[in-house]
Design a protein around this motif. Sequence first.
Motif, short mmCIF file in Angstrom:
data_model
loop_
_atom_site.label_atom_id
_atom_site.label_comp_id
_atom_site.label_asym_id
_atom_site.label_seq_id
_atom_site.Cartn_x
_atom_site.Cartn_y
_atom_site.Cartn_z
N LEU A 276 2.83 2.63 -8.70
CA LEU A 276 1.95 1.49 -8.94
C LEU A 276 2.73 0.36 -9.61
O LEU A 276 2.54 -0.82 -9.30
N ARG B 289 4.89 -1.33 -6.95
CA ARG B 289 4.06 -2.14 -6.05
C ARG B 289 3.73 -3.48 -6.70
O ARG B 289 3.77 -4.52 -6.05
N ARG C 179 0.32 2.11 6.93
CA ARG C 179 0.20 3.54 7.22
C ARG C 179 -0.02 3.78 8.71
O ARG C 179 -1.15 3.70 9.20
N ARG D 152 -3.34 -1.57 4.24
CA ARG D 152 -4.12 -1.54 3.00
C ARG D 152 -3.53 -2.56 2.04
O ARG D 152 -2.31 -2.54 1.79
N TYR E 59 -7.48 -1.80 -7.90
CA TYR E 59 -6.28 -1.34 -8.63
C TYR E 59 -5.76 -2.41 -9.60
O TYR E 59 -4.77 -2.18 -10.29
N ASP F 264 -7.07 3.11 0.52
CA ASP F 264 -6.55 4.38 0.00
C ASP F 264 -7.34 5.54 0.60
O ASP F 264 -6.78 6.55 1.05
N GLU G 67 7.52 6.06 1.57
CA GLU G 67 7.19 7.34 0.93
C GLU G 67 6.39 8.24 1.87
O GLU G 67 5.61 7.77 2.68
#
Length: 376
Positions: free
Chosen positions: A96, A99, A109, A140, A147, A261, A290
Motif C-alpha cells: 500500500l 502504491r 489484473r 482497479r 483505501y 479488490d 505481484e
Amino acid sequence: MRSAGYRVVLLPGDGTGPEVVREGRKVLDALAENGPHPWSIEECPGGAIYYRDHGKEWEPEAKAAAHSADAVLLGAVGWPGVSLPNGDIAGADLVLGMRRDLDLYANVRPCKLYPGVQHRISGSFSTVWKPENVDMVILRENTEGLYTPARGTLDRGGATEVAIDTRVITRVGAERIIRRAFEIARHRPRGAPEDGVKRVTCVDKSNVLAGCRFFRATFDRIATEFPEIEKDYAYVDAFTQWVVRNPEHYNVVVSTNMMGDIITDLAAVLQGGMGFAAGGNIGREHAMFEPVHGSAPKHAGKNEVNPFATFFAVEMLLRHLGETRSDSGMIGQADRLAGAIARVLADGSARTYDQGGTTSTSAAGDRLVAAIRGVP
Ligand code: IPM
Ligand code: MN
C-alpha cells in the motif's frame, strides 16, 4: 530502444512469497541465457517477519532501491499476529505504501483461462468455464477510493466506539484509470470472447453512492475520446453474478479501489484460482508486479504453492518494460515466456496441488525453465 540495464528489484516478502519469487528469478535467469537480456536483479528483504525481527518493515536502502527501480517484483507480505502499532498489517509499506508513494494508480489484473488449467467448484474440478470464454482484464483504481488513508476511530474499545473510513474519488484519479482502461481496450488484439466487440465495462454502485455517480459520469466523458470502443455498465452487485454466468461478455472492466479488490479475486476463480492471478501496479514512472495470492501461511515452507501467478507477473513486468521503453527485445522476451507458460499449462506437466497434481513449486519452476530452453 534502450540497451543499458534495467534495474529490477525483487521483494520476496513473507510466507510463500520467497518460494515463488525464487522461481520467478530462475525464470528470469533462464531467459537471460540467450537473446537480449538487459536487466540486473537486486533482492531486498522486508515485510511482516522482517518487522517482527528488526522493528521496521524494511531498510531505508531497500525502500530506496525499490523506489528507484525500473520495475519491482513483489512476492507477498503479511503474517498472522504481526501488525503495526496502528493496527495495519505489518509489511503494508511494501504494498500500500509503494502504491501511494510511487503513485501506482492502475492495478491491472488480467483474467484469462489457459487451456490445460482447471478450476474448482465445491472442491471438484469443473468444466463450467471454457478457456475461449474467459479473457478479460480488470482495471482497479489503486490509490484512492476507500483505501484513502483518511480513517480513524473514536472511543476505541469503548461503549460508544465509532470507526470511520472515508471514500475519496477525485477527478484526476477517476479520469486516469478510466482513460487507461479505454487505451487497453484499444490496443488489445481481440474484443470480448462473446462477439469480438471491444468493450469497456464500468463497474460501480452509482444507484446509491455519490462517488460512483461521479465515476460513471467521468466514464461517459472519457468514453467520447474512444468512439470505436463500446461502453457498458454494471452495478457491482449485479456484476458479480454476470461475470460468473457470462464471462465471455467482458473485455476490459474498470472499477474503483475496494470494488476492484473484490471483483478481481472473484474473477480469479474463472482463471483457475489465485494460483494463476497476477497483478500489475502501474504509474507514470514506476511499476510493481505481484502474484496476488498473498503470503498463504498455511502453505508456507512446504514448497507446494502454484508459482504460475509469479510467472505471469514476470511476463507482465518484461512486457511493461518493453512497451514503455519501446524495446522490442524485452517484448520478445515476454513473448518467449508467455509461449513457454502456455505450453507447460497445456501439457499439464507442472500441476501443483491446487490443480490436483503433485508437482512442487520448485519442480514447476524447473519444468518452465526447461520449456524456455526448448525442451518439449
Ligand atoms: C491486493 C491485496 C491488497 C489490497 C492487500 C494485501 C493490502 O488484497 O493486492 O488485492 O487490499 O489491495
Ligand atoms: Mn485483494
